[in-house]
Enzyme design. Sequence first.
Site, PDB file in Angstrom:
ATOM      1  CE1 TYR A 107      -7.403  -2.863 -21.596  1.00 27.30           C
ATOM      2  CE2 TYR A 107      -9.215  -1.849 -20.421  1.00 27.30           C
ATOM      3  CZ  TYR A 107      -8.623  -2.958 -20.980  1.00 27.30           C
ATOM      4  OH  TYR A 107      -9.247  -4.164 -20.913  1.00 27.30           O
ATOM      5  CG  ASP A 122      -4.597  -9.129 -22.005  1.00 25.50           C
ATOM      6  OD1 ASP A 122      -5.110  -7.999 -22.137  1.00 25.50           O
ATOM      7  OD2 ASP A 122      -4.967  -9.948 -21.138  1.00 25.50           O
ATOM      8  CG  HIS A 141      -8.682  -9.148 -21.487  1.00 27.12           C
ATOM      9  ND1 HIS A 141      -7.857  -8.068 -21.604  1.00 27.12           N
ATOM     10  CD2 HIS A 141      -9.923  -8.638 -21.329  1.00 27.12           C
ATOM     11  CE1 HIS A 141      -8.573  -6.957 -21.531  1.00 27.12           C
ATOM     12  NE2 HIS A 141      -9.837  -7.280 -21.363  1.00 27.12           N
TER      13      HIS A 141
HETATM   14  C1  HOC Z   1      -8.345  -3.281 -27.146  1.00 25.84           C
HETATM   15  C2  HOC Z   1      -9.088  -2.894 -25.965  1.00 25.84           C
HETATM   16  O1  HOC Z   1     -11.570  -5.139 -20.627  1.00 25.84           O
HETATM   17  C3  HOC Z   1     -13.246  -5.997 -22.037  1.00 25.84           C
HETATM   18  C4  HOC Z   1     -12.689  -4.782 -21.376  1.00 25.84           C
HETATM   19  C5  HOC Z   1     -12.360  -3.718 -22.368  1.00 25.84           C
HETATM   20  C6  HOC Z   1     -11.536  -4.228 -23.488  1.00 25.84           C
HETATM   21  C7  HOC Z   1     -10.742  -3.220 -24.196  1.00 25.84           C
HETATM   22  C8  HOC Z   1      -9.771  -3.888 -25.120  1.00 25.84           C
HETATM   23  O2  HOC Z   1     -14.346  -5.896 -22.597  1.00 25.84           O
HETATM   24  O3  HOC Z   1     -12.633  -7.049 -22.011  1.00 25.84           O
END
Ligand code: HOC
Length: 385
Positions: A133, A161, A250
């Site tokens: 990230y 994403d 995601h």
């Molecule tokens: C904007 C940040 O991957 C999840 C993890 C953390 C997400 C962070 C997104 O909970 O999907």
Amino acid sequence: LLSECFNLHDFEAIARRTMKKGAWGYYSSAADDEITLRENHSAYHRIWFRPQILVDVANIDLSTTMLGTKVDAPFYVTATALGKLGHPEGEVLLTRAARSHNIIQMIPTLASCSFDELVDARQGDQVQWLQLYVNKDRDITKRIVQTAERRGCKGLFITVDAPQLGRREKDMRLKFTDSGSNVQKGTKTDNTQGAARAISSFIDPSLSWADIPWFQSITKMPIILKGVQRVEDVLRAVEAGVQGVVLSNHGGRQLDFARSGIEILAETMPVLRQHGLDKKIDVFVDGGVRRGTDIIKAMCLGAKGVGIGRPFLYAMSTYGQAGVERVMQLLKDEMEMNMRLIGCAKIEDLHPGLLDTRGLFVHSNSTPVDSLSHITYDPLVVPSQ
Ligand code: HOC
């Protein structure tokens, strides 16, 4: 009993009944109405096989190569945050299980274990990648990337994403508090809105294509964009000179009504082939994979590898490392049997002609019958932890 878990859905069913509710809420939640979460899995149900006959399938070889690493099977442990929510030892159990099956682990930026712990847990020539990230503070980002390279990570997977957190209402409702995670130091967290919000405020929403050359200037690791959702962006990634993309939404946790990775793969590969670009970029896919047949389908369509997240978390949360290893073994066994049944002995011999994808692009809102929110296995076996 662990030996009575016959498929990945069994682990999910047990996890749902036995995990702490905040942990279950965080792992299982997805954006809005969780349509994409379900679609990720159901899209695989719209692809059918066209088996070929009279092929020697006495010996099945599942091994393949991902970003230059020879692995025993075409799937990898993708990055998932906050492993200690599910098990006190956290992601280090995934590292060990990946080692025992000779597959690759992607280390998450938001792991509960520290980066050093996960790298130190590596054994022999085991390979790890880093999921990144991008921090608003680019010095921190640079330090993370260069540390990963120095400590032997073999790929940099930049998540693209998530400029803002998706709305995961189950997670918000269960009001998880973030204890024991390894969130980046100096980051203020808000623990009242669910786990994801608590840990994500450092992420830079201004990240853009213009930043790619900077990443290329600070590392020699292959760069892979994780979270690409349309063929136009795959073509742009080729132009930008990155080594790969992960077609991913995601796990349905960001944009609801994002299409499934497998559908984007089916859209992407013919275009890449048509332009002679399919050897120029490695295409990975994740989301909704629960069966060996799902992995076979993705490999037939041209994926270099398939990422799996939640099933490993559920197995880790219920049975620890042994659970994760069993999930890996089940996937290998299912793959081996089904490769035999479609008449293909090696991963490199899989090809699109083994599939009927005519129904893939026809969307219906039917719910998969086997799993996710609709599991009715009775009686449930309570795990001995
Ligand atoms: C904007 C940040 O991957 C999840 C993890 C953390 C997400 C962070 C997104 O909970 O999907």
